[in-house]
Motif scaffolding. Structure first.
Motif, PDB file in Angstrom:
ATOM      1  N   THR A  19       0.838  -1.204   0.000  1.00 30.44           N
ATOM      2  CA  THR A  19       0.000   0.000   0.000  1.00 30.44           C
ATOM      3  C   THR A  19       0.871   1.252   0.000  1.00 30.44           C
ATOM      4  O   THR A  19       0.587   2.230  -0.708  1.00 30.44           O
ATOM      5  CB  THR A  19      -0.935   0.005   1.224  1.00 30.44           C
ATOM      6  N   ARG A  22       2.267   1.772  -3.481  1.00 32.65           N
ATOM      7  CA  ARG A  22       1.277   2.339  -4.405  1.00 32.65           C
ATOM      8  C   ARG A  22       1.066   3.829  -4.150  1.00 32.65           C
ATOM      9  O   ARG A  22       0.939   4.626  -5.073  1.00 32.65           O
ATOM     10  CB  ARG A  22      -0.057   1.586  -4.274  1.00 32.65           C
ATOM     11  N   ALA A  23       1.068   4.216  -2.869  1.00 32.35           N
ATOM     12  CA  ALA A  23       0.843   5.625  -2.525  1.00 32.35           C
ATOM     13  C   ALA A  23       2.009   6.503  -2.971  1.00 32.35           C
ATOM     14  O   ALA A  23       1.813   7.586  -3.542  1.00 32.35           O
ATOM     15  CB  ALA A  23       0.632   5.763  -1.018  1.00 32.35           C
ATOM     16  N   ASN A  26       2.369   6.397  -6.924  1.00 28.50           N
ATOM     17  CA  ASN A  26       1.175   6.796  -7.687  1.00 28.50           C
ATOM     18  C   ASN A  26       0.742   5.726  -8.677  1.00 28.50           C
ATOM     19  O   ASN A  26       0.556   5.989  -9.873  1.00 28.50           O
ATOM     20  CB  ASN A  26       1.445   8.118  -8.421  1.00 28.50           C
ATOM     21  N   ILE A  30      -5.828   2.726  -4.601  1.00 32.58           N
ATOM     22  CA  ILE A  30      -5.653   3.120  -3.212  1.00 32.58           C
ATOM     23  C   ILE A  30      -6.585   4.298  -2.943  1.00 32.58           C
ATOM     24  O   ILE A  30      -6.768   5.172  -3.801  1.00 32.58           O
ATOM     25  CB  ILE A  30      -4.177   3.509  -2.922  1.00 32.58           C
ATOM     26  N   THR A  34      -6.135   7.359   2.358  1.00 32.41           N
ATOM     27  CA  THR A  34      -4.977   6.537   2.753  1.00 32.41           C
ATOM     28  C   THR A  34      -3.713   7.047   2.074  1.00 32.41           C
ATOM     29  O   THR A  34      -2.642   7.131   2.695  1.00 32.41           O
ATOM     30  CB  THR A  34      -5.214   5.059   2.380  1.00 32.41           C
ATOM     31  N   LYS A  35      -3.831   7.411   0.803  1.00 28.75           N
ATOM     32  CA  LYS A  35      -2.688   7.931   0.068  1.00 28.75           C
ATOM     33  C   LYS A  35      -2.180   9.220   0.706  1.00 28.75           C
ATOM     34  O   LYS A  35      -0.964   9.393   0.910  1.00 28.75           O
ATOM     35  CB  LYS A  35      -3.075   8.180  -1.381  1.00 28.75           C
ATOM     36  N   GLU A  36      -3.096  10.104   1.049  1.00 23.84           N
ATOM     37  CA  GLU A  36      -2.721  11.369   1.678  1.00 23.84           C
ATOM     38  C   GLU A  36      -2.041  11.137   3.022  1.00 23.84           C
ATOM     39  O   GLU A  36      -1.037  11.794   3.359  1.00 23.84           O
ATOM     40  CB  GLU A  36      -3.965  12.237   1.858  1.00 23.84           C
TER      41      GLU A  36
END
Length: 354
Positions: A19, A22-23, A26, A30, A34-36
């Protein structure tokens, strides 16, 4: 500060490593929240993307070929130490460093090794260049799309990208000026070349002779070519001292030269020995200094030279970035009996490596 890893970020964020990947890159599915969150945590932890790992994740295994001599062991062992450091540096990446060894630092020995290398699966080539005779081989390898770099001794005017070493001309000037002060500006100095074909050896002699112009009361006597063999240096020193019994100093351009000179001088009474100067450190050199058969050496950091040549070469192959200068010179250091142990201990030879 150690490199922040994806695993550390994942533990802080309470997510998986996948995860986090992926964050930060990019890619994949996701949620925006969660990315932030992950990006904020990564910034707080001071995360820096690993450019080498990222580049290699998208490519095949990188293969770097390196050539240097087998002998004399007390000098080339420093190259081996630097090579091991480079291998250790790239342990966790898909980078293979393949070592080829020639018998000595002479063109024919290196050419024989180069002819046997299959360059079809080589991505970069670094060599301790032995002489101008290698120029067509360097150019041919470069024309195959394989970047070539040199360390310790260079072959300018070829298609090699850059060089890592010590400024040999300056080292020659420094050596003469120190010897001149020790001799109080007068006397005879025997200057002995190692290989005429090796640029760094010739440049050290040129720098030495240029500095001598400022000392009219010092006569520089040209010595024979000892071909990086201490046994040949012993013979040449013996013959020179038989012909010029008032020689006050001996300058050699490499480690085997001063070791050979020191071995012969150690048999003479201390009060009649000329001062002896050369390059680099070893246990043999330490013993000669303790016997007052070697006065000082110029340390050129061979381990760091080969290390930097490989690291810079990898960065070029992966990112197309070159060092800021074509000639990357490490500073020469003067070593005497009182500080030689420092240069023989562990990683002290890597004090210039980040």
């Amino acid at each position: 500060m150690s490199q922040i890893t994806l695993k550390q970020i994942a533990e802080r964020a309470g997510t998986s490593v996948g995860t986090v990947d992926r964050a930060l890159n990019n890619r994949g599915r996701i949620s925006p929240s969660t990315k932030e969150k992950i990006i904020k945590i990564a910034d707080e932890m001071g995360y820096q993307p690993n450019k080498i790992a990222s580049a290699l994740s998208r490519s095949k295994c990188l293969r770097i070929a390196v050539i240097y001599a087998k002998y004399p062991a007390y000098f080339v062992d420093e190259f081996t130490a630097g090579l091991k450091k480079a291998i250790e540096h790239f342990t966790h990446y898909k980078i293979e460093i393949i070592t080829y060894r020639c018998n000595a630092l002479d063109p024919q020995s290196q050419i024989e090794v180069i002819k046997d290398i299959d360059f079809s699966n080589i991505d970069g080539f670094s060599l301790n260049a032995s002489g101008q005779e290698l120029a067509p081989y360097i150019n041919r390898i470069s024309d195959m799309g394989i970047p070539v770099v040199t360390f310790n001794s260079d072959i300018p005017g070829t298609k090699r990208l850059f060089h890592v070493g010590m400024d040999p001309f300056m080292a020659g000037r420094v050596s003469f000026n120190l010897m001149a002060k020790m001799l109080q500006g007068k006397g005879k100095i025997l200057a002995m070349p190692g290989f005429h074909s090796v640029l760094s050896h010739e440049e050290r002699i040129k720098g030495f002779l240029e500095a001598a112009r400022d000392y009219p009361n010092i006569q520089v006597i040209p010595g024979g070519e000892y071909k990086d063999r201490d046994d040949l240096a012993i013979d040449l020193v013996q013959k020179a001292l038989a012909k010029h019994q008032d020689i006050a100093g001996i300058y050699t351009v490499s480690s085997p030269g001063v070791i050979g000179a020191g071995k012969y001088l150690s048999q003479l009474p201390k009060e009649s020995r000329p001062i002896a100067v050369g390059y680099d450190t070893s246990q043999d050199m330490k013993q000669l200094m303790e016997k007052d058969a070697c006065t000082f050496v110029v340390y050129q950091n061979p381990a760091a030279q080969i290390y930097y040549s490989i690291v810079y070469l990898v960065e070029y192959v992966l990112f197309g970035t070159l060092p800021s200068q074509e000639l990357n010179f490490l500073p020469p250091q003067i070593v005497v009996r009182e500080n030689i142990d420092y240069y023989l201990e562990g990683d002290n030879k890597f004090i210039f490596v980040n």
